[in-house]
Design a protein around this motif. Structure first.
Motif, PDB file in Angstrom:
ATOM      1  N   ASP A 503       0.909  -1.280   0.036  1.00  0.00           N
ATOM      2  CA  ASP A 503      -0.021   0.049  -0.049  1.00  0.00           C
ATOM      3  C   ASP A 503       0.962   1.458   0.109  1.00  0.00           C
ATOM      4  O   ASP A 503       0.379   2.442  -0.197  1.00  0.00           O
ATOM      5  CB  ASP A 503      -0.995   0.008   1.066  1.00  0.00           C
ATOM      6  CG  ASP A 503      -0.189  -0.021   2.598  1.00  0.00           C
ATOM      7  OD1 ASP A 503       0.916  -0.059   2.600  1.00  0.00           O
ATOM      8  OD2 ASP A 503      -1.025  -0.189   3.518  1.00  0.00           O
ATOM      9  N   SER A 505       3.239   1.928   2.427  1.00  0.00           N
ATOM     10  CA  SER A 505       3.857   2.307   3.791  1.00  0.00           C
ATOM     11  C   SER A 505       5.015   1.569   4.141  1.00  0.00           C
ATOM     12  O   SER A 505       5.284   0.478   3.125  1.00  0.00           O
ATOM     13  CB  SER A 505       2.681   1.929   4.854  1.00  0.00           C
ATOM     14  OG  SER A 505       2.203   0.802   4.946  1.00  0.00           O
ATOM     15  N   TRP A 543      -0.546   7.130   0.329  1.00  0.00           N
ATOM     16  CA  TRP A 543      -0.623   6.183   1.321  1.00  0.00           C
ATOM     17  C   TRP A 543      -1.227   7.390   2.479  1.00  0.00           C
ATOM     18  O   TRP A 543      -2.139   7.258   3.263  1.00  0.00           O
ATOM     19  CB  TRP A 543      -0.011   5.183   1.707  1.00  0.00           C
ATOM     20  CG  TRP A 543      -0.200   4.629   2.982  1.00  0.00           C
ATOM     21  CD1 TRP A 543      -1.102   3.243   3.019  1.00  0.00           C
ATOM     22  CD2 TRP A 543       0.168   4.749   4.467  1.00  0.00           C
ATOM     23  NE1 TRP A 543      -1.497   2.979   4.257  1.00  0.00           N
ATOM     24  CE2 TRP A 543      -0.710   3.800   5.093  1.00  0.00           C
ATOM     25  CE3 TRP A 543       0.905   5.432   4.830  1.00  0.00           C
ATOM     26  CZ2 TRP A 543      -0.466   3.408   6.413  1.00  0.00           C
ATOM     27  CZ3 TRP A 543       1.099   5.459   6.371  1.00  0.00           C
ATOM     28  CH2 TRP A 543       0.550   4.494   7.002  1.00  0.00           C
ATOM     29  N   LYS A 547      -4.932   8.352   4.508  1.00  0.00           N
ATOM     30  CA  LYS A 547      -5.061   8.059   6.157  1.00  0.00           C
ATOM     31  C   LYS A 547      -5.462   9.112   6.989  1.00  0.00           C
ATOM     32  O   LYS A 547      -5.766   9.154   7.875  1.00  0.00           O
ATOM     33  CB  LYS A 547      -3.818   7.134   6.463  1.00  0.00           C
ATOM     34  CG  LYS A 547      -3.656   5.942   5.862  1.00  0.00           C
ATOM     35  CD  LYS A 547      -4.929   5.025   6.040  1.00  0.00           C
ATOM     36  CE  LYS A 547      -4.427   3.663   5.160  1.00  0.00           C
ATOM     37  NZ  LYS A 547      -5.806   2.796   5.332  1.00  0.00           N
TER      38      LYS A 547
END
Length: 656
Positions: A503, A505, A543, A547
């Motif tokens: 993803d 990270s 990413w 978030k």
């Protein structure tokens, strides 16, 4: 004009698209800086409380009863602390908001009972019922079961076989003390003495916890039900065979091994800072010294106890024991935050504070002392910094990179020698795969985590993304003077690319968690000169932006260590995580995006009247899944650092 993106996970209408005024930002920075400066020790360092779960304060009470050295007033304050931490269901969690943990709950129950709490008290009944509903005390982890064996609550067959003869094993053997991490070495060596001789706690009041067992301890046959893998079961079978053969060990061999273990840990006692600088190792050493016959008035034994007591945090009504202290780490990070906010201002008070801090740090660098890092790098001289006030055998890459980076940024030739030694030490500690562990190089014997003793799965110190990112953060700063570091950096970058999650990270071993890991790597990439349009960086940026929460902040809790799907998306925002996300985005050149502006607004909105921020909960793992920490400084200097970096980038872009 702000650059708008479409990757926000929250409701975009909740974000502000208005630039923060320079006056408001400056005011927030001034207030936070003043508070941080006020907390500096007159010697130049900062040190904030380092709080763990209730296992450590519980173990402190247990240690007092083991030794029959009970301080009733202190015990009462620790018991007050323990009662206040209990969950509504009666259990004790490893981090705030986490699920109850049976081992932590058992230790807290035992400690409170030793402190005089009635087993009929409501909080004790709730804890006991919770423990019994989950199989009882036989289901405790290894360290808890060893404690129970010492207090004669379970038979010694209920703990792994840890003979002191491990000290005599050759280096080629699958298990050797040099193959495990520094924290494991310092804990295991004195513990092997205690386990070999099956020591018994003095336990002057003869307090037991038989009521916590579903099956009577002598009849329990499933102490090792957690061992599931074929390798683990094979090792367990081998341990049982060795236990049967133990009477055949010649007495002279046992004496030789005991002397070697004693000499090993006594050489590393570390004065008033304690063995390894960590509570569990210090207590094991103290109890082993007692078993080996060192009298209470022996100077080294007295200092060993004083080192443990220096970990106490004592307040008016409560007290707790820290697992260790973090002055070098706190001082290095506080210095970086203040350097950022004072990059252009050159405030006399801040400049003096920085000079005092860096001089204190310079005096803490390990130079020519022998250290266990030389197990893997025998020709590598000193040059690192430890985490604690003193820990001469165990410097670490994280602290070394942060401190030396601050010295480079100071631009003062006074620290040239410190920087040179630190750079050489970091470069020399690179593992073969290109990454960096915290304390050791190539400490990668994964099979050791299958030992029945290693139910915490943290027996080794392999390379991690966060420490690797910080290491190239420093080496990148030194490239102009040391072009030979380019190959080291490039190898580490290759390692970090291999560690990036699908993803975008990176996993954070030493801080919670993916936000921390991603910040660490992007900061390293920036210093190492990785272009900001690099695909890995752009994926990480996407990413982070995805978030962000509707309030403009970011947050992540420690569930993400057990369940990767919880990567920051089901947690309220914190100042700490918001600051890390902002620093990561700013390192990637995102100063003019809406997400950064909204994150800054979150920090400004949530700043307290005193100038600081306050997050509730743990923000780092000691060991993922089994032990977590709250660094009380993280919600103080990281937000200040982020605001300072933001102000600098906005001015650079002529947006103020």
């Amino acid at each position: 004009m702000l650059k708008e993106t479409s990757s926000l996970s929250g409701s975009k209408q909740d974000f502000t698209g208005t630039l923060v005024s320079s006056a408001k930002l400056d005011s927030a920075i001034v207030r936070a800086s003043a508070q941080l400066l006020a907390l500096q020790n007159e010697e130049g360092y900062w040190v904030f409380e380092l709080e763990a779960d209730c296992t450590i304060p519980s173990e402190y009470i247990l240690m007092m009863h083991y030794m029959d050295e009970i301080n009733e007033a202190l015990q009462a304050k620790i018991a007050n602390y323990l009662r206040a931490q209990q969950g509504a269901d009666g259990s004790y969690a490893l981090f705030k908001g986490g699920a109850g943990d049976i081992s932590c709950t058992i230790k807290a129950y035992y400690a409170m009972k030793m402190a005089g709490d009635s087993v009929q008290a409501v909080h004790m009944v709730k804890a006991r019922e919770w423990i019994l509903a989950r199989g009882g005390a036989a289901k405790a982890n290894v360290f808890t079961r060893i404690m129970l064996a010492m207090f004669e609550q379970i038979p010694w067959r209920g703990v792994p076989f840890i003979p002191v003869e491990i000290m005599l094993l050759p280096k080629w053997f699958p298990f050797h003390i040099d193959k495990v991490s520094y924290w494991s070495r310092t804990v295991i060596v004195p513990l092997s003495i205690l386990c070999t001789y099956k020591v018994k706690a003095r336990n002057p009041h003869k307090i037991g916890i038989g009521e916590l067992f579903v099956t009577p301890p002598d009849k329990e046959k499933n102490y090792f039900s957690y061992v599931k893998t074929p390798l683990g079961k094979a090792i367990l079978a081998g341990e049982r065979l060795l236990r049967l053969l133990e009477p055949l060990i010649p007495a002279f061999v046992r004496r030789k091994a005991t002397v070697k273990a004693r000499d090993w840990f006594m050489a590393r006692l570390n004065g008033y800072y304690g063995l390894g600088g960590i509570f569990t190792a210090m207590v094991n050493a103290y109890e082993a010294m007692d078993y080996l016959g060192l009298p209470p008035d022996n100077e080294r034994r007295r200092i060993a106890r004083a080192a443990i007591d220096r970990l106490l945090v004592i307040k008016e009504d409560i007290a707790y024991c820290q697992p260790c202290v973090s002055p070098v780490w706190d001082t290095g990070l506080a210095a970086l935050a203040l350097q950022e906010v004072d990059r252009n201002e050159r405030d006399p008070r801040t400049q003096q504070a920085l000079k005092s801090a860096l001089r204190w740090l310079a005096g803490k660098q390990l130079k020519d002392e022998a250290g266990d890092w030389q197990i893997q790098r025998p020709s590598l001289p000193g040059g690192g910094w430890a985490f604690q006030f003193g820990n001469s055998y165990y410097p670490d890459a994280d602290d070394t990179a942060v401190v030396a980076f601050a010295m480079v940024q100071a631009g003062d030739r006074e620290y040239a020698g410190n920087i040179e030694r630190a750079g050489a030490w970091i470069a020399g500690m690179q593992s073969r795969n290109g990454g960096y562990g915290a304390y050791d190089a190539d400490n990668i014997h994964d099979y050791l985590n299958q030992l029945p003793f290693a139910d915490h799965e943290a027996l080794i110190d392999p390379p991690t993304a966060d420490v690797s990112g910080r290491s190239i953060m420093l080496l990148g700063k030194l490239l102009n003077r040391h072009p030979e570091y380019r190959a080291t950096i490039d190898k580490c970058i290759d390692y970090l690319r291999s560690q990036q999650e699908t993803d975008g990270s990176w996993f954070g071993r030493w801080g919670t968690n993916y936000i921390y890991g991603t910040w660490s790597v992007l900061t390293g990439f920036e210093s190492a000169g990785v272009p900001r349009d690099d695909p890995g960086i752009r994926k990480a940026v996407a990413w982070i932006k995805s978030k962000q929460r509707p309030d403009g902040g970011w947050g992540e809790d420690n569930y993400s260590y057990s369940y990767p799907k919880f990567r920051s998306q089901f947690h309220t925002s914190t100042a700490f995580h918001t600051a890390l996300a902002l620093l990561a985005l700013l390192s990637a050149g995102e100063a003019d995006c809406l997400e950064v502006e909204s994150g800054v607004n979150y920090l400004l909105t949530n700043q307290q009247a005193d100038g600081f921020w306050e997050d509730d909960g743990s923000n780092a793992p000691g060991f993922p899944k089994v032990f977590y920490l709250k660094y009380h400084g993280y919600d103080k200097f990281f937000p200040l650092w982020a605001l300072g970096r933001y102000r600098h980038e906005r001015k650079r872009l002529f947006l103020f």
